[in-house]
Design a protein around this motif. Structure first.
Motif, PDB file in Angstrom:
ATOM      1  N   ASN A 231       0.819  -1.212   0.000  1.00 12.57           N
ATOM      2  CA  ASN A 231       0.000   0.000   0.000  1.00 12.57           C
ATOM      3  C   ASN A 231       0.849   1.256   0.000  1.00 12.57           C
ATOM      4  O   ASN A 231       0.590   2.211  -0.729  1.00 12.57           O
ATOM      5  CB  ASN A 231      -0.894   0.020   1.242  1.00 12.57           C
ATOM      6  N   ASP A 232       1.871   1.260   0.838  1.00 12.90           N
ATOM      7  CA  ASP A 232       2.685   2.458   1.003  1.00 12.90           C
ATOM      8  C   ASP A 232       3.443   2.821  -0.271  1.00 12.90           C
ATOM      9  O   ASP A 232       3.898   3.956  -0.428  1.00 12.90           O
ATOM     10  CB  ASP A 232       3.654   2.281   2.170  1.00 12.90           C
ATOM     11  N   PHE A 233       3.577   1.844  -1.172  1.00 13.26           N
ATOM     12  CA  PHE A 233       4.232   2.116  -2.450  1.00 13.26           C
ATOM     13  C   PHE A 233       3.242   2.105  -3.612  1.00 13.26           C
ATOM     14  O   PHE A 233       3.628   2.011  -4.775  1.00 13.26           O
ATOM     15  CB  PHE A 233       5.360   1.100  -2.691  1.00 13.26           C
ATOM     16  N   GLY A 234       1.944   2.202  -3.285  1.00 12.51           N
ATOM     17  CA  GLY A 234       0.932   2.318  -4.313  1.00 12.51           C
ATOM     18  C   GLY A 234       0.701   1.060  -5.112  1.00 12.51           C
ATOM     19  O   GLY A 234       0.243   1.116  -6.267  1.00 12.51           O
ATOM     20  N   LEU A 235       0.967  -0.111  -4.516  1.00 13.02           N
ATOM     21  CA  LEU A 235       0.845  -1.378  -5.222  1.00 13.02           C
ATOM     22  C   LEU A 235      -0.249  -2.246  -4.598  1.00 13.02           C
ATOM     23  O   LEU A 235      -0.510  -2.162  -3.394  1.00 13.02           O
ATOM     24  CB  LEU A 235       2.183  -2.123  -5.196  1.00 13.02           C
ATOM     25  N   ASP A 236      -0.864  -3.083  -5.429  1.00 10.69           N
ATOM     26  CA  ASP A 236      -1.997  -3.899  -5.000  1.00 10.69           C
ATOM     27  C   ASP A 236      -1.502  -5.256  -4.505  1.00 10.69           C
ATOM     28  O   ASP A 236      -1.050  -6.093  -5.297  1.00 10.69           O
ATOM     29  CB  ASP A 236      -2.973  -4.087  -6.163  1.00 10.69           C
ATOM     30  N   PHE A 237      -1.602  -5.470  -3.172  1.00  9.70           N
ATOM     31  CA  PHE A 237      -1.114  -6.722  -2.579  1.00  9.70           C
ATOM     32  C   PHE A 237      -1.838  -7.938  -3.145  1.00  9.70           C
ATOM     33  O   PHE A 237      -1.241  -9.019  -3.262  1.00  9.70           O
ATOM     34  CB  PHE A 237      -1.277  -6.674  -1.063  1.00  9.70           C
ATOM     35  N   ALA A 238      -3.115  -7.795  -3.508  1.00 13.35           N
ATOM     36  CA  ALA A 238      -3.860  -8.951  -4.013  1.00 13.35           C
ATOM     37  C   ALA A 238      -3.231  -9.491  -5.296  1.00 13.35           C
ATOM     38  O   ALA A 238      -3.133 -10.707  -5.494  1.00 13.35           O
ATOM     39  CB  ALA A 238      -5.319  -8.570  -4.259  1.00 13.35           C
ATOM     40  N   ARG A 239      -2.797  -8.617  -6.173  1.00 12.62           N
ATOM     41  CA  ARG A 239      -2.142  -9.051  -7.408  1.00 12.62           C
ATOM     42  C   ARG A 239      -0.798  -9.710  -7.107  1.00 12.62           C
ATOM     43  O   ARG A 239      -0.437 -10.734  -7.699  1.00 12.62           O
ATOM     44  CB  ARG A 239      -1.954  -7.856  -8.348  1.00 12.62           C
ATOM     45  N   ILE A 240      -0.070  -9.134  -6.165  1.00 15.64           N
ATOM     46  CA  ILE A 240       1.232  -9.695  -5.801  1.00 15.64           C
ATOM     47  C   ILE A 240       1.052 -11.066  -5.164  1.00 15.64           C
ATOM     48  O   ILE A 240       1.768 -12.023  -5.503  1.00 15.64           O
ATOM     49  CB  ILE A 240       1.968  -8.741  -4.838  1.00 15.64           C
ATOM     50  N   ARG A 241       0.098 -11.169  -4.238  1.00 14.59           N
ATOM     51  CA  ARG A 241      -0.149 -12.455  -3.579  1.00 14.59           C
ATOM     52  C   ARG A 241      -0.558 -13.528  -4.580  1.00 14.59           C
ATOM     53  O   ARG A 241      -0.139 -14.677  -4.479  1.00 14.59           O
ATOM     54  CB  ARG A 241      -1.235 -12.295  -2.517  1.00 14.59           C
ATOM     55  N   HIS A 242      -1.398 -13.157  -5.542  1.00 12.78           N
ATOM     56  CA  HIS A 242      -1.806 -14.124  -6.557  1.00 12.78           C
ATOM     57  C   HIS A 242      -0.587 -14.655  -7.307  1.00 12.78           C
ATOM     58  O   HIS A 242      -0.462 -15.876  -7.530  1.00 12.78           O
ATOM     59  CB  HIS A 242      -2.779 -13.480  -7.542  1.00 12.78           C
ATOM     60  N   ALA A 243       0.320 -13.760  -7.687  1.00 10.78           N
ATOM     61  CA  ALA A 243       1.519 -14.187  -8.401  1.00 10.78           C
ATOM     62  C   ALA A 243       2.394 -15.089  -7.534  1.00 10.78           C
ATOM     63  O   ALA A 243       2.954 -16.087  -8.003  1.00 10.78           O
ATOM     64  CB  ALA A 243       2.311 -12.963  -8.864  1.00 10.78           C
ATOM     65  N   VAL A 244       2.501 -14.743  -6.252  1.00 15.26           N
ATOM     66  CA  VAL A 244       3.348 -15.511  -5.337  1.00 15.26           C
ATOM     67  C   VAL A 244       2.802 -16.909  -5.103  1.00 15.26           C
ATOM     68  O   VAL A 244       3.559 -17.900  -5.050  1.00 15.26           O
ATOM     69  CB  VAL A 244       3.472 -14.759  -3.994  1.00 15.26           C
ATOM     70  N   SER A 245       1.498 -17.042  -4.977  1.00 22.40           N
ATOM     71  CA  SER A 245       0.895 -18.313  -4.572  1.00 22.40           C
ATOM     72  C   SER A 245       0.377 -19.162  -5.731  1.00 22.40           C
ATOM     73  O   SER A 245       0.061 -20.341  -5.535  1.00 22.40           O
ATOM     74  CB  SER A 245      -0.266 -18.047  -3.605  1.00 22.40           C
ATOM     75  N   TYR A 246       0.311 -18.613  -6.942  1.00 19.39           N
ATOM     76  CA  TYR A 246      -0.279 -19.333  -8.069  1.00 19.39           C
ATOM     77  C   TYR A 246       0.552 -20.568  -8.426  1.00 19.39           C
ATOM     78  O   TYR A 246       1.714 -20.468  -8.831  1.00 19.39           O
ATOM     79  CB  TYR A 246      -0.392 -18.402  -9.274  1.00 19.39           C
ATOM     80  N   ASP A 247      -0.062 -21.738  -8.229  1.00 20.78           N
ATOM     81  CA  ASP A 247       0.592 -23.017  -8.515  1.00 20.78           C
ATOM     82  C   ASP A 247       1.965 -23.118  -7.853  1.00 20.78           C
ATOM     83  O   ASP A 247       2.893 -23.717  -8.403  1.00 20.78           O
ATOM     84  CB  ASP A 247       0.725 -23.243 -10.026  1.00 20.78           C
TER      85      ASP A 247
END
Length: 401
Positions: A231-247
């Motif tokens: 958040n503090d850097f204007g980024l969406d954690f949900a998108r990052i988490r999806h990339a991290v956890s996908y498969d």
């Protein structure tokens, strides 16, 4: 009706038996053919149970409650002599921390003291509350000091609130006792629910339960800290988490952010800290992150909105989604902060009964800004053009605030 004890002996008496842990356990044991008596000091809850009404929401519990009552396998009482009629007692009472976050070592002993005069030799006494390590031994000393020859076991509950009627039959049961006889009797009791039994020493089992809740609290703190960073850097954690956890199984257990609250996680993390002489940097850091989340959220809102000119609607006051339990919910901390910052604060919840809350439609109409504080499924498809703050990712619109 609550104090009628003109009944024969029973298999199990649950002390604290009309609460959110004790009642599902009693219903589950009765559904497996045992005769169960629920002893509770809350007369209103006892009356509701004896009338076939659940005093709280618990998925899948209403029908087996009615069946057990009709079959005469389950009843509730406020009479302390209830405990003397059972072969086995299961003690399920709250074990809070005090205002200084220190454990209350006396909660379980006090519950036993209220009815100790009715206990007798040969009974099995199972402690099921989450306790500070050593409370099982303290209970054994108490019973020995009263000259009672009983078997004592510690068998912690590990159910998720609202899922008890599934998890009581599917999760492995931890069984701990100091003697082979007590261990065998406790194991036989819980084999009515599950064949998956894990045996430990009492102190190991006490730590196992604290570790279980603390581990969840730490994971939520990690997710919340990651969310704040993004958040503090204007980024969406949900998108990052999806990339991290996908498969990617090694990151599959990374939670979404949200209020980590309720009557167990913080309390048990602090119990574990006290046990380790308050040398628990991870636990105390998790507390600062999770308990500080409402303040962080409001500070982000202040950056984006002129809160002093806005009516803010808080959606959901329970401590978790789909629940009617508001105990220790951080939504109330959020409300307190917004009361100071916003022009008006409006609250709603489809499950929690409170005369101060408004219907959802009223809040949607009156509020300028909406904050989802509890991830109730009812909020997945909100029909509104107002700004919605959704740190849970419930609406699928991202979690950037």
């Amino acid at each position: 009706m609550t104090d009628s004890l003109d009944v024969p002996g029973v298999d199990v008496c649950v002390v604290g038996g009309c609460g959110r842990v004790g009642l599902p356990l009693g219903i589950a044991l009765a559904s497996r053919g045992l005769s169960v008596l629920l002893y509770d000091i809350d007369a209103a809850a006892v009356d509701r149970v004896n009338s076939g009404v659940m005093p709280f929401d618990e998925e899948g519990a209403a029908a087996p409650l009615a069946e057990a009552l009709a079959a005469g396998r389950l009843r509730a009482s406020t009479a302390p002599e209830s405990v003397g009629r059972a072969e086995a007692l299961v003690v399920v009472v709250g074990t809070p921390v005090d205002e200084h976050l220190n454990p209350d070592l006396g909660a379980v002993p006090r519950a036993i003291e209220r009815c100790v005069e009715y206990l007798h030799d040969g009974q099995l006494i199972v402690l099921r509350s989450t306790v500070y390590p050593g409370v099982t031994a303290l209970t054994e000393k108490l019973l020995n000091s009263r000259g009672l020859h009983v078997d004592v076991a510690f068998c912690p509950e590990r159910i998720a609130e609202g899922k008890a009627m599934t998890e009581l039959f599917t999760l492995p049961q931890i069984v701990a006792a100091r003697t082979p006889q007590a261990l065998d009797r406790a194991e036989k009791l819980f084999r009515h629910l599950t064949d998956s039994i894990v045996t430990l020493e009492p102190e190991e089992a006490e730590l196992a339960k604290l570790f279980t809740n603390t581990w969840r609290y730490l994971k939520f703190a990690a997710a919340n800290q990651f969310w704040m960073m993004a958040n503090d850097f204007g980024l969406d954690f949900a998108r990052i988490r999806h990339a991290v956890s996908y498969d990617y199984p090694r990151a599959a257990d990374l939670p979404m952010p949200g209020f980590a609250a309720g009557p167990c996680l913080l309390k048990d993390t602090m119990q574990l800290a006290a046990f380790n002489r308050n040398n628990f940097v991870l636990g105390h850091s998790a507390m600062l992150i999770n308990e500080g989340l409402p303040l962080y959220l409001v500070s982000r809102l202040e950056d984006r909105f002129d809160l002093g000119e806005l009516s803010v609607g808080i959606l959901g006051m329970a401590f978790k989604g789909g629940s009617d339990d508001s105990r220790d919910s951080l939504a109330y901390k959020l409300r307190k902060i917004l009361t100071l910052k916003a022009r008006e604060t409006l609250c709603t919840d489809p499950y929690v009964r409170d005369d101060r809350f408004l219907p959802l439609d009223d809040v949607l109409k009156r509020a300028d800004l909406l904050v989802i504080a509890s991830p109730h499924p009812d909020y997945r498809t909100l029909d509104t053009e107002k700004p919605v703050i959704d740190m849970w990712g419930l609406t699928g619109q991202g979690v950037l605030v």
